[in-house]
Design a protein around this motif. Structure first.
Motif, PDB file in Angstrom:
ATOM      1  N   ASN A  83      -1.511  -0.453 -12.226  1.00 15.47           N
ATOM      2  CA  ASN A  83      -2.001  -1.201 -11.061  1.00 15.47           C
ATOM      3  C   ASN A  83      -2.010  -0.342  -9.800  1.00 15.47           C
ATOM      4  OD1 ASN A  83      -2.299  -3.446 -12.667  1.00 15.47           O
ATOM      5  ND2 ASN A  83      -0.385  -4.411 -12.041  1.00 15.47           N
ATOM      6  N   ASN A  84      -0.996   0.536  -9.667  1.00 17.86           N
ATOM      7  CA  ASN A  84      -0.971   1.455  -8.524  1.00 17.86           C
ATOM      8  C   ASN A  84      -2.159   2.395  -8.547  1.00 17.86           C
ATOM      9  OD1 ASN A  84       1.463   1.722  -6.515  1.00 17.86           O
ATOM     10  ND2 ASN A  84       2.302   0.915  -8.423  1.00 17.86           N
ATOM     11  N   PHE A  85      -2.494   2.893  -9.725  1.00 14.57           N
ATOM     12  CA  PHE A  85      -3.636   3.813  -9.819  1.00 14.57           C
ATOM     13  C   PHE A  85      -4.945   3.075  -9.518  1.00 14.57           C
ATOM     14  CE2 PHE A  85      -0.786   6.510 -12.613  1.00 14.57           C
ATOM     15  CZ  PHE A  85      -0.627   7.491 -11.655  1.00 14.57           C
ATOM     16  N   ASN A  86      -5.027   1.815  -9.919  1.00 11.05           N
ATOM     17  CA  ASN A  86      -6.194   1.014  -9.523  1.00 11.05           C
ATOM     18  C   ASN A  86      -6.283   0.896  -8.013  1.00 11.05           C
ATOM     19  OD1 ASN A  86      -7.584   0.328 -11.885  1.00 11.05           O
ATOM     20  ND2 ASN A  86      -6.206  -1.381 -12.347  1.00 11.05           N
ATOM     21  N   ASN A  87      -5.129   0.754  -7.392  1.00 13.48           N
ATOM     22  CA  ASN A  87      -5.057   0.543  -5.948  1.00 13.48           C
ATOM     23  C   ASN A  87      -5.621   1.734  -5.170  1.00 13.48           C
ATOM     24  OD1 ASN A  87      -4.247  -1.444  -4.048  1.00 13.48           O
ATOM     25  ND2 ASN A  87      -2.511  -0.206  -3.446  1.00 13.48           N
ATOM     26  N   VAL A  88      -5.480   2.939  -5.757  1.00  9.29           N
ATOM     27  CA  VAL A  88      -5.968   4.137  -5.053  1.00  9.29           C
ATOM     28  C   VAL A  88      -7.269   4.659  -5.659  1.00  9.29           C
ATOM     29  CG1 VAL A  88      -3.696   4.826  -4.235  1.00  9.29           C
ATOM     30  CG2 VAL A  88      -4.460   5.635  -6.469  1.00  9.29           C
TER      31      VAL A  88
ATOM     32  N   ALA B 162      -5.542   4.473 -14.528  1.00  9.63           N
ATOM     33  CA  ALA B 162      -5.010   3.113 -14.646  1.00  9.63           C
ATOM     34  C   ALA B 162      -5.256   2.563 -16.052  1.00  9.63           C
ATOM     35  CB  ALA B 162      -5.659   2.208 -13.607  1.00  9.63           C
ATOM     36  N   ILE B 163      -6.479   2.760 -16.543  1.00  8.79           N
ATOM     37  CA  ILE B 163      -6.824   2.276 -17.891  1.00  8.79           C
ATOM     38  C   ILE B 163      -5.937   2.944 -18.937  1.00  8.79           C
ATOM     39  CG2 ILE B 163      -8.635   2.359 -19.663  1.00  8.79           C
ATOM     40  CD1 ILE B 163     -10.660   1.880 -17.338  1.00  8.79           C
ATOM     41  N   LYS B 164      -5.641   4.218 -18.750  1.00  8.03           N
ATOM     42  CA  LYS B 164      -4.788   4.954 -19.686  1.00  8.03           C
ATOM     43  C   LYS B 164      -3.401   4.307 -19.789  1.00  8.03           C
ATOM     44  CE  LYS B 164      -2.438   9.424 -20.055  1.00  8.03           C
ATOM     45  NZ  LYS B 164      -2.206  10.731 -19.385  1.00  8.03           N
ATOM     46  N   TYR B 165      -2.807   3.994 -18.625  1.00 10.79           N
ATOM     47  CA  TYR B 165      -1.464   3.388 -18.631  1.00 10.79           C
ATOM     48  C   TYR B 165      -1.500   1.957 -19.170  1.00 10.79           C
ATOM     49  CZ  TYR B 165       0.992   7.218 -16.401  1.00 10.79           C
ATOM     50  OH  TYR B 165       1.588   8.433 -16.152  1.00 10.79           O
TER      51      TYR B 165
ATOM     52  N   ASN C  57      -5.350  -5.202 -18.429  1.00  9.01           N
ATOM     53  CA  ASN C  57      -6.426  -4.363 -18.970  1.00  9.01           C
ATOM     54  C   ASN C  57      -7.782  -4.905 -18.526  1.00  9.01           C
ATOM     55  OD1 ASN C  57      -5.887  -2.067 -21.185  1.00  9.01           O
ATOM     56  ND2 ASN C  57      -4.183  -3.512 -21.211  1.00  9.01           N
ATOM     57  N   ALA C  58      -7.923  -6.224 -18.552  1.00 10.12           N
ATOM     58  CA  ALA C  58      -9.181  -6.854 -18.118  1.00 10.12           C
ATOM     59  C   ALA C  58      -9.467  -6.516 -16.658  1.00 10.12           C
ATOM     60  CB  ALA C  58      -9.075  -8.364 -18.307  1.00 10.12           C
ATOM     61  N   SER C  59      -8.439  -6.567 -15.828  1.00  6.76           N
ATOM     62  CA  SER C  59      -8.612  -6.259 -14.406  1.00  6.76           C
ATOM     63  C   SER C  59      -9.080  -4.826 -14.211  1.00  6.76           C
ATOM     64  CB  SER C  59      -7.296  -6.478 -13.652  1.00  6.76           C
ATOM     65  OG  SER C  59      -6.909  -7.833 -13.724  1.00  6.76           O
ATOM     66  N   SER C  60      -8.492  -3.880 -14.980  1.00  4.31           N
ATOM     67  CA  SER C  60      -8.891  -2.467 -14.861  1.00  4.31           C
ATOM     68  C   SER C  60     -10.358  -2.272 -15.209  1.00  4.31           C
ATOM     69  CB  SER C  60      -8.020  -1.600 -15.776  1.00  4.31           C
ATOM     70  OG  SER C  60      -6.735  -1.437 -15.241  1.00  4.31           O
ATOM     71  N   TYR C  61     -10.815  -2.909 -16.282  1.00  6.42           N
ATOM     72  CA  TYR C  61     -12.221  -2.753 -16.669  1.00  6.42           C
ATOM     73  C   TYR C  61     -13.151  -3.448 -15.685  1.00  6.42           C
ATOM     74  CZ  TYR C  61     -10.937  -0.443 -20.983  1.00  6.42           C
ATOM     75  OH  TYR C  61     -10.446   0.466 -21.879  1.00  6.42           O
TER      76      TYR C  61
ATOM     77  N   GLY D  14       0.785  -1.228   0.000  1.00  3.14           N
ATOM     78  CA  GLY D  14       0.000   0.000   0.000  1.00  3.14           C
ATOM     79  C   GLY D  14       0.817   1.278   0.000  1.00  3.14           C
ATOM     80  N   ASP D  15       2.140   1.161  -0.184  1.00  3.76           N
ATOM     81  CA  ASP D  15       2.981   2.365  -0.236  1.00  3.76           C
ATOM     82  C   ASP D  15       3.094   2.791  -1.695  1.00  3.76           C
ATOM     83  OD1 ASP D  15       4.845   4.377  -0.002  1.00  3.76           O
ATOM     84  OD2 ASP D  15       6.046   3.329   1.498  1.00  3.76           O
ATOM     85  N   ASN D  16       2.022   3.420  -2.181  1.00  2.00           N
ATOM     86  CA  ASN D  16       1.948   3.761  -3.603  1.00  2.00           C
ATOM     87  C   ASN D  16       2.964   4.830  -3.993  1.00  2.00           C
ATOM     88  OD1 ASN D  16      -0.431   2.125  -4.522  1.00  2.00           O
ATOM     89  ND2 ASN D  16      -1.340   3.214  -2.805  1.00  2.00           N
ATOM     90  N   GLU D  17       3.319   5.688  -3.041  1.00  2.00           N
ATOM     91  CA  GLU D  17       4.290   6.742  -3.345  1.00  2.00           C
ATOM     92  C   GLU D  17       5.650   6.143  -3.709  1.00  2.00           C
ATOM     93  OE1 GLU D  17       6.341  10.659  -1.243  1.00  2.00           O
ATOM     94  OE2 GLU D  17       4.699   9.610  -0.235  1.00  2.00           O
TER      95      GLU D  17
END
Length: 711
Positions: free
Chosen positions: A179-184, A190-193, A217-221, A145-148
């Motif tokens: 994946n980090n952007f999904n996490n937050v 996230a989809i963009k990356y 990509n599937a996970s993001s959607y 969880g340390d996204n920074e």
């Protein structure tokens, strides 16, 4: 080969090659052969060859998903490589041990080993391992969880991969940034990356990597509940994984498609995919099998097929408790609690509810502790805090809480438990010996720590100081004398200012490291020694190597792990802490009761360049405490010393030109003397260091001192 007793290294190497070939097609046979090889390796007498075989076999066990066994074998190899100073193997062991911990979801240990591999690969110039370490650090930080920190490493990887035209690295960084952007919860970003990663991977010749990008990509959607698009991407990934016959990824993808149908309450479709996943997963791959068992137990419950619920749940619970992965435990215990509650089996429901909250509490405690630590690190409301500001690192003698010093503390913690040689670099007065002592105390607290300054001892005496001498070796050698190397046996030898060691001794020092023996001057007897060498220098050893002033092979052996100490200029945020610490120290020495330093004095100290670093600051505080007659250090104690000269007022200037020239010369001489005294004070009266600091030669210093003495 399985029937033959493997006593020779070549036999074992051939067996390991056979294991690698059979990994996909005959995994059971490969695993049997690996178990046999593991027993035979200990018959190899040569320590280095045995370690290399443990390393290769450890990597094979990683391929079987036997991560605990892989980790043990790799650590066995690492212990030997660290003693031998085999830097490339040390680096690889750090990296692959990090991989085993990442697979075991032990993210703290994974971060520790990946940081070591990142640091070592930087020293060796292995950019591929460095980038791979950065990628996996990004993954591990993401998991805790340390996204920074995760994004910091991943953007570093992205930039480095672009410089090196490393398409795989670019794709890997884009996937994990997404994946980090999904996490937050930043799903659009996230989809963009992930889409950018897809664009690049479609033109890159690596089908497994393309499948992984489609999977992400599937996970993001799925996060944004666009299940139709998510299914399409999973299906494309599944097609690729089937073509590549990668059973693990097939099982993983089928399991996730089942999750899509569970979210839509389409339980029959979910069951179909979960059962397919169970068929594909290799039974020895317990990490893939555990969530599938949990999901099958849950879906049979939703379908009302209660006779099949408990066997799957029991198997899932057995697996997660064996694996001891907290996230797996949470999911399985939660499902067990909900299902048994619905079945009116309240005792079992309570049992797993209790277990769920025990695991949840341990995760929350760790997360809370991390958040508190981060909050404290950010908050600097009060510059004067207690000297135990770095208490969590247990280095009370090293004062600092700046980000750059926390990185130094982290490196000390990481390298201390590994028996590797360490090179500490940094400017004069920055505290290199304190870092060496901290490493030693964390490593072998009750063993000897022997320090020697290579620049402070004349060349003709340095050899006997290091190696010792036998009785009669030279005039005056009336007894045997142990050298510093032998005195450090089973402990740490600290070679300060290693850059000043003569070339003639460098070759002898190299022999000590390679052969692990020391021969005293005048003796023919070699004495076995087991030492860890920590070296320090303020000089550019790489430049010295280029100028044939330092041996490259010795540098290679000493510089296994490098720790850079920053200048005081780079960590000015630590100056208030240091001032407070030195006031306390010299209060005791001079029996004073000074409480603090005034705001204007502190601002003045913060404005200075501190070319002599912490040592110079300490000298200034010591003088100020000694001269202070109040309970506060005021600016006059520092500014007066800095600006005071013995220049006379204009009224005192001689009228005669010849007299004026003599008068001017005297003032210049006085200023020269003040300057020399200043640089000698900063370097603790060490003339060679004073020359280095002031960029002047010894003769200039001696001339100035002699001129004043003769007056």
């Amino acid at each position: 080969m399985c029937e033959v007793k493997m006593k020779k290294k070549d036999d074992i190497n051939k067996a390991i090659e056979k294991i690698k070939k059979n990994l996909k097609d005959s995994p059971k046979e490969a695993l049997k052969l690996a178990a046999k090889v593991s027993k035979q390796i200990n018959l190899i007498e040569n320590e280095t060859e045995r370690a290399k075989l443990h390393y290769e076999l450890g990597r094979c066990y990683s391929s079987f998903s036997k991560y605990e066994t892989a980790g043990k074998l790799l650590k066995q190899a690492l212990n030997v490589f660290e003693i031998l100073g085999e830097k490339k193997y040390i680096m690889k062991c750090y990296y692959f041990i990090g991989n085993t911990f990442l697979r075991l979801d032990n993210f703290d240990e994974a971060i520790k080993y990946y940081t070591l591999s990142f640091n070592t690969s930087s020293t060796l110039g292995d950019k591929q391992i460095q980038r791979d370490s950065a990628l996996n650090l990004g993954r591990a930080y993401h998991e805790i969880g340390d996204n920074e920190k995760s994004l910091e490493k991943l953007f570093y990887l992205l930039n480095e991969s672009k410089k090196e035209d490393d398409t795989r690295g670019i794709i890997g960084s884009l996937i994990n940034i997404g994946n980090n952007f999904n996490n937050v919860g930043l799903y659009d970003r996230a989809i963009k990356y992930h889409q950018k990663a897809l664009e690049i991977s479609e033109t890159y010749d690596d089908q497994i990597l393309l499948g992984s990008v489609l999977f992400n990509n599937a996970s993001s959607y799925s996060y944004v509940k666009d299940y139709d698009l998510s299914y399409q991407f999973y299906n494309k990934a599944l097609t690729i994984f089937r073509e590549e016959n990668n059973k693990r990824l097939i099982a993983f993808t089928l399991n996730n498609i089942g999750d899509i149908y569970i979210n839509q309450k389409k339980y029959e479709s979910a069951l179909t995919y979960y059962l397919q996943a169970e068929e594909y997963v290799v039974k020895s791959d317990k990490y893939s099998l555990a969530p599938i068992m949990t999901h099958l137990g849950a879906v049979y419950f939703y379908l009302g097929k209660l006779d099949k619920v408990e066997p799957y749940l029991d198997k899932a619970i057995e697996l997660v408790e064996e694996l001891n992965v907290k996230q797996f435990k949470l999911e399985t215990y939660r499902s067990a609690n909900e299902i048994y509650f619905q079945l009116n089996e309240f005792a079992k429901a309570y049992k797993y509810q209790k277990k769920f909250f025990e695991v949840k509490e341990s995760i929350l405690n760790a997360e809370t502790a991390q958040k508190i630590a981060n909050a404290q690190k950010q908050k600097i409301d009060n510059l004067f805090i207690e000297d135990n500001a770095n208490e969590k690192f247990d280095f009370p003698e090293i004062i600092g809480r700046s980000k750059i010093m926390n990185e130094v503390f982290s490196m000390i913690n990481m390298v201390a438990e590994h028996n590797v040689n360490v090179m500490i670099t940094g400017p004069t007065g920055s505290g290199k010996e304190l870092v060496a002592k901290a490493i030693h105390r964390k490593y072998k607290k009750n063993s000897p720590f022997i320090a020697i300054n290579c620049s402070a001892i004349p060349e003709h005496l340095l050899e006997s100081e290091l190696f010792g001498y036998a009785k009669g070796a030279f005039t005056g050698a009336i007894n045997n004398k142990k050298g510093k190397i032998e005195m450090a046996n089973n402990g740490t030898l600290f070679l300060d200012e290693i850059g000043d060691m003569p070339l003639s001794l460098q070759s002898k020092m190299l022999r000590v490291i390679q052969e692990r023996t020391v021969t005293p001057v005048g003796s023919t007897k070699s004495i076995p020694v087991s030492i860890r060498i920590v070296s320090a220098t303020h000089r550019d050893l790489q430049e010295m190597i280029n100028n044939a002033e330092f041996r490259e092979d010795l540098f290679y052996r000493l510089n296994v792990i490098k720790i850079e100490i920053p200048t005081l200029q780079e960590r000015k945020i630590d100056i208030p802490l240091l001032v407070n610490h030195f006031i306390s120290k010299y209060n005791k020495k001079f029996n004073k009761k000074i409480k603090t330093v005034s705001a204007d004095a502190l601002n003045y100290l913060l404005s200075l360049p501190w070319q002599g670093n912490v040592r110079e600051l300490e000298n200034e505080i010591e003088k100020a405490v000694l001269l202070c007659g109040q309970d506060t250090l005021h600016i006059e104690l520092f500014v007066a010393a800095a600006h005071k000269t013995e220049t006379a007022s204009i009224d005192e200037f001689p009228i005669n030109w010849s007299d004026y020239k003599l008068f001017k010369t005297k003032i210049g001489d006085d200023l020269d003397l003040k300057y020399v005294k200043k640089i000698l004070a900063v370097t603790n009266q060490d003339i060679p260091k004073a020359c280095e600091l002031g960029k002047l030669n010894k003769s200039q210093i001696y001339r100035i001192l002699k001129k004043k003495t003769s007056e």
